[in-house]
Design a protein around this motif. Structure first.
Motif, PDB file in Angstrom:
ATOM      1  N   HIS A 249      -1.094  -6.175   6.029  1.00 52.17           N
ATOM      2  CA  HIS A 249      -2.424  -6.780   6.046  1.00 52.17           C
ATOM      3  C   HIS A 249      -3.175  -6.529   4.738  1.00 52.17           C
ATOM      4  O   HIS A 249      -3.877  -7.404   4.242  1.00 52.17           O
ATOM      5  N   PHE A 250      -3.018  -5.341   4.175  1.00 52.40           N
ATOM      6  CA  PHE A 250      -3.818  -4.977   3.000  1.00 52.40           C
ATOM      7  C   PHE A 250      -3.137  -3.813   2.299  1.00 52.40           C
ATOM      8  O   PHE A 250      -2.746  -2.841   2.932  1.00 52.40           O
ATOM      9  N   ILE A 251      -3.001  -3.918   0.997  1.00 49.81           N
ATOM     10  CA  ILE A 251      -2.515  -2.802   0.189  1.00 49.81           C
ATOM     11  C   ILE A 251      -3.525  -2.587  -0.925  1.00 49.81           C
ATOM     12  O   ILE A 251      -4.042  -3.550  -1.500  1.00 49.81           O
ATOM     13  N   GLY A 252      -3.837  -1.342  -1.186  1.00 51.25           N
ATOM     14  CA  GLY A 252      -4.780  -1.014  -2.242  1.00 51.25           C
ATOM     15  C   GLY A 252      -4.318   0.194  -3.018  1.00 51.25           C
ATOM     16  O   GLY A 252      -3.839   1.163  -2.432  1.00 51.25           O
ATOM     17  N   VAL A 253      -4.448   0.125  -4.334  1.00 51.07           N
ATOM     18  CA  VAL A 253      -4.078   1.236  -5.212  1.00 51.07           C
ATOM     19  C   VAL A 253      -5.245   1.488  -6.154  1.00 51.07           C
ATOM     20  O   VAL A 253      -5.800   0.539  -6.736  1.00 51.07           O
ATOM     21  N   ALA A 254      -5.628   2.735  -6.296  1.00 55.13           N
ATOM     22  CA  ALA A 254      -6.708   3.108  -7.207  1.00 55.13           C
ATOM     23  C   ALA A 254      -6.398   2.570  -8.604  1.00 55.13           C
ATOM     24  O   ALA A 254      -5.253   2.646  -9.063  1.00 55.13           O
ATOM     25  N   PRO A 255      -7.394   2.015  -9.292  1.00 53.74           N
ATOM     26  CA  PRO A 255      -7.140   1.434 -10.616  1.00 53.74           C
ATOM     27  C   PRO A 255      -6.403   2.377 -11.570  1.00 53.74           C
ATOM     28  O   PRO A 255      -5.502   1.934 -12.295  1.00 53.74           O
ATOM     29  N   ALA A 256      -6.737   3.665 -11.560  1.00 47.03           N
ATOM     30  CA  ALA A 256      -6.080   4.611 -12.470  1.00 47.03           C
ATOM     31  C   ALA A 256      -4.616   4.845 -12.121  1.00 47.03           C
ATOM     32  O   ALA A 256      -3.844   5.312 -12.962  1.00 47.03           O
ATOM     33  N   ALA A 257      -4.219   4.506 -10.887  1.00 47.55           N
ATOM     34  CA  ALA A 257      -2.839   4.725 -10.449  1.00 47.55           C
ATOM     35  C   ALA A 257      -1.993   3.455 -10.489  1.00 47.55           C
ATOM     36  O   ALA A 257      -0.795   3.499 -10.206  1.00 47.55           O
ATOM     37  N   ARG A 258      -2.584   2.336 -10.835  1.00 52.67           N
ATOM     38  CA  ARG A 258      -1.825   1.087 -10.885  1.00 52.67           C
ATOM     39  C   ARG A 258      -0.795   1.135 -12.003  1.00 52.67           C
ATOM     40  O   ARG A 258      -1.010   1.723 -13.049  1.00 52.67           O
TER      41      ARG A 258
END
Length: 157
Positions: A72-81
């Motif tokens: 449904h949704f995946i999110g990664v912190a910008p610094a960890a992308r």
């Protein structure tokens, strides 16, 4: 070291307050209901690096077709992308789903999200046909409601 684990109810509060900022101010928090962190914990994961939460994947196994698992949704912190967090989250989903007898994974993204389209494609997802196309990518207009167009993806497990 990156650790992927099943979500706990308290993890929701770790993410929801910063979600819109992760998307550069785009209003995304409404797309992540708490129920994934309470009722779909076997399919919702948290990625931690050095005990800091750096990403999540909110998923579910289809009640209509148990051969399918859905992200449904995946999110990664910008610094960890770009460090493998998103791929590790999906690989955990794929592994758990395969062990449970699932045969395919499904996912969607907005047709304007070129990074997400490239990411899904790199992980082996194939865009499903849709009645519209943008830059050669098929999508379904209004898939998630008025103005909420989506590219639909499928991947064999």
């Amino acid at each position: 070291m990156l650790v992927i684990r099943n979500a706990e109810p308290a993890d929701y509060d770790r993410f929801i307050g910063q979600l819109d900022a992760w998307w550069g101010g785009r209003q995304m928090a409404a797309m992540l209901p708490r129920l994934f962190f309470t009722h779909f914990r076997p399919w919702t994961y948290v990625a931690e690096r050095d005990e800091v939460a750096v990403g999540f994947l909110a998923g579910l196994r289809s009640q209509t077709d148990p051969r399918q698992v859905y992200c449904h949704f995946i999110g990664v912190a910008p610094a960890a992308r770009g460090t493998g967090v998103g791929e590790a989250l999906f690989q955990r989903l794929f592994a758990d789903a395969s062990l449970a007898g699932c045969e395919e994974a499904l996912s969607v993204t907005a047709p304007i999200n070129r990074g997400s389209i490239a990411f899904h494609t790199r992980l082996g997802f194939t865009p499903l046909s849709g009645p519209a196309s943008r830059d050669g990518i098929p999508y379904t207009p209004d898939y998630d409601g008025p103005g909420e167009d989506r590219v639909r993806f499928r991947r064999t497990l």
